[in-house]
Design a protein around this motif. Structure first.
Motif, PDB file in Angstrom:
ATOM      1  N   SER A   1      -3.672 -18.513   2.315  1.00 51.63           N
ATOM      2  CA  SER A   1      -2.275 -18.132   2.059  1.00 51.63           C
ATOM      3  C   SER A   1      -1.945 -18.123   0.570  1.00 51.63           C
ATOM      4  O   SER A   1      -1.080 -17.370   0.133  1.00 51.63           O
ATOM      5  CB  SER A   1      -1.315 -19.036   2.825  1.00 51.63           C
ATOM      6  N   ILE A   2      -2.624 -18.951  -0.212  1.00 50.82           N
ATOM      7  CA  ILE A   2      -2.433 -18.958  -1.663  1.00 50.82           C
ATOM      8  C   ILE A   2      -3.808 -18.920  -2.322  1.00 50.82           C
ATOM      9  O   ILE A   2      -4.645 -19.799  -2.101  1.00 50.82           O
ATOM     10  CB  ILE A   2      -1.650 -20.194  -2.148  1.00 50.82           C
TER      11      ILE A   2
ATOM     12  N   ASN B   1      -2.934  -5.610  -3.887  1.00 52.45           N
ATOM     13  CA  ASN B   1      -2.786  -4.263  -3.318  1.00 52.45           C
ATOM     14  C   ASN B   1      -3.649  -4.097  -2.070  1.00 52.45           C
ATOM     15  O   ASN B   1      -3.221  -3.520  -1.076  1.00 52.45           O
ATOM     16  CB  ASN B   1      -3.154  -3.193  -4.344  1.00 52.45           C
ATOM     17  N   LEU B   2      -4.854  -4.623  -2.129  1.00 55.83           N
ATOM     18  CA  LEU B   2      -5.811  -4.468  -1.037  1.00 55.83           C
ATOM     19  C   LEU B   2      -5.370  -5.196   0.233  1.00 55.83           C
ATOM     20  O   LEU B   2      -5.573  -4.701   1.341  1.00 55.83           O
ATOM     21  CB  LEU B   2      -7.180  -4.977  -1.505  1.00 55.83           C
TER      22      LEU B   2
ATOM     23  N   THR C   1       1.409 -10.755  -2.540  1.00 56.54           N
ATOM     24  CA  THR C   1       2.294 -10.843  -3.706  1.00 56.54           C
ATOM     25  C   THR C   1       1.496 -11.418  -4.863  1.00 56.54           C
ATOM     26  O   THR C   1       0.812 -12.433  -4.700  1.00 56.54           O
ATOM     27  CB  THR C   1       3.513 -11.741  -3.414  1.00 56.54           C
ATOM     28  N   PHE C   2       1.595 -10.770  -6.013  1.00 55.28           N
ATOM     29  CA  PHE C   2       0.827 -11.192  -7.185  1.00 55.28           C
ATOM     30  C   PHE C   2       1.736 -11.819  -8.234  1.00 55.28           C
ATOM     31  O   PHE C   2       2.818 -11.304  -8.517  1.00 55.28           O
ATOM     32  CB  PHE C   2       0.103  -9.992  -7.799  1.00 55.28           C
ATOM     33  N   PHE C   3       1.276 -12.929  -8.812  1.00 62.24           N
ATOM     34  CA  PHE C   3       1.937 -13.571  -9.945  1.00 62.24           C
ATOM     35  C   PHE C   3       0.915 -13.794 -11.052  1.00 62.24           C
ATOM     36  O   PHE C   3      -0.210 -14.203 -10.785  1.00 62.24           O
ATOM     37  CB  PHE C   3       2.515 -14.944  -9.564  1.00 62.24           C
TER      38      PHE C   3
ATOM     39  N   ALA D   1       5.522 -11.391   0.171  1.00 60.80           N
ATOM     40  CA  ALA D   1       4.441 -11.023   1.090  1.00 60.80           C
ATOM     41  C   ALA D   1       3.314 -12.046   0.967  1.00 60.80           C
ATOM     42  O   ALA D   1       2.978 -12.488  -0.120  1.00 60.80           O
ATOM     43  CB  ALA D   1       3.929  -9.626   0.754  1.00 60.80           C
ATOM     44  N   LYS D   2       2.760 -12.434   2.086  1.00 58.73           N
ATOM     45  CA  LYS D   2       1.635 -13.352   2.093  1.00 58.73           C
ATOM     46  C   LYS D   2       0.356 -12.541   2.223  1.00 58.73           C
ATOM     47  O   LYS D   2       0.349 -11.513   2.869  1.00 58.73           O
ATOM     48  CB  LYS D   2       1.757 -14.327   3.268  1.00 58.73           C
TER      49      LYS D   2
END
Length: 191
Positions: free
Chosen positions: A8-9, A29-30, A34-36, A85-86
């Motif tokens: 999940s992370i 994207n794939l 969610t990207f940080f 989004a996860k």
């Protein structure tokens, strides 16, 4: 159909210029995550780049880095952020392993993927960027920057290997190929 165990992370770690940000974006994207980018979070919170903060003092930067990690984890774990989004993918700075409190929080929270890059390739990428910008990163402004880099790289590489749940060859190009390699390795973890 191939199955993946997607944590999940996901925390991406590795040396400067190992492609943590580009790989993180490609992976998000794939897998529709969610990207940080932790460096962007630091800049958002402090209104200064990590480089500017480091120039004010390494401890000032490390404190900012820790606070950014804490705030990001609060955001991720807040029940009101279900719009995220996860899974969550976080790209860290190249020296996060030298911030014991920050890396410990990340390790307790997420799945650590080490983007492994040779010292030589990392140095070439750093040097190329420095030639274009006219400035080396602050931590390499020493009498012999290449030796300083190599010593840091060797020490940090071992620390990252010890932390990692998964190691990916960061020499793989482009970033989308690295993201695919991550998924391939995660699929191998499914019994």
């Amino acid at each position: 159909m191939e199955q993946y165990h997607i944590p999940s992370i996901i925390i991406l770690v590795g040396p400067k210029h190992s492609g943590k940000t580009s790989t993180g974006r490609a992976l998000a994207n794939l897998i529709s995550g969610t990207f940080f980018d932790l460096d962007n979070e630091i800049t958002r919170i402090y209104g200064k780049s990590p480089r500017e903060l480091f120039n004010e003092g390494e401890q000032i930067f490390r404190n900012a880095e820790l606070e950014a990690v804490q705030k990001l984890l609060q955001l991720i774990n807040n029940k009101d952020t279900s719009y995220l989004a996860k899974p969550i993918i976080v790209a860290t700075g190249g020296g996060i392993v030298d911030n014991f409190k920050a890396i410990t929080l990340l390790q307790q929270t997420g799945f650590i993927i080490y983007l492994e890059l040779s010292s030589q390739t990392a140095w070439e990428r750093i040097w190329y960027t420095a030639e274009r910008s006219g400035d080396l990163p602050p931590f390499l402004k020493t009498e012999n920057p290449e030796t300083t880099h190599r010593n840091l790289h060797v020490r940090r590489s071992q620390l990252y290997r010890d932390l990692a749940n998964l190691i990916i060859d960061a020499e793989i190009e482009p970033p989308e190929a690295r993201a695919q390699e991550i998924l391939k390795k995660l699929s191998q973890k499914i019994p």
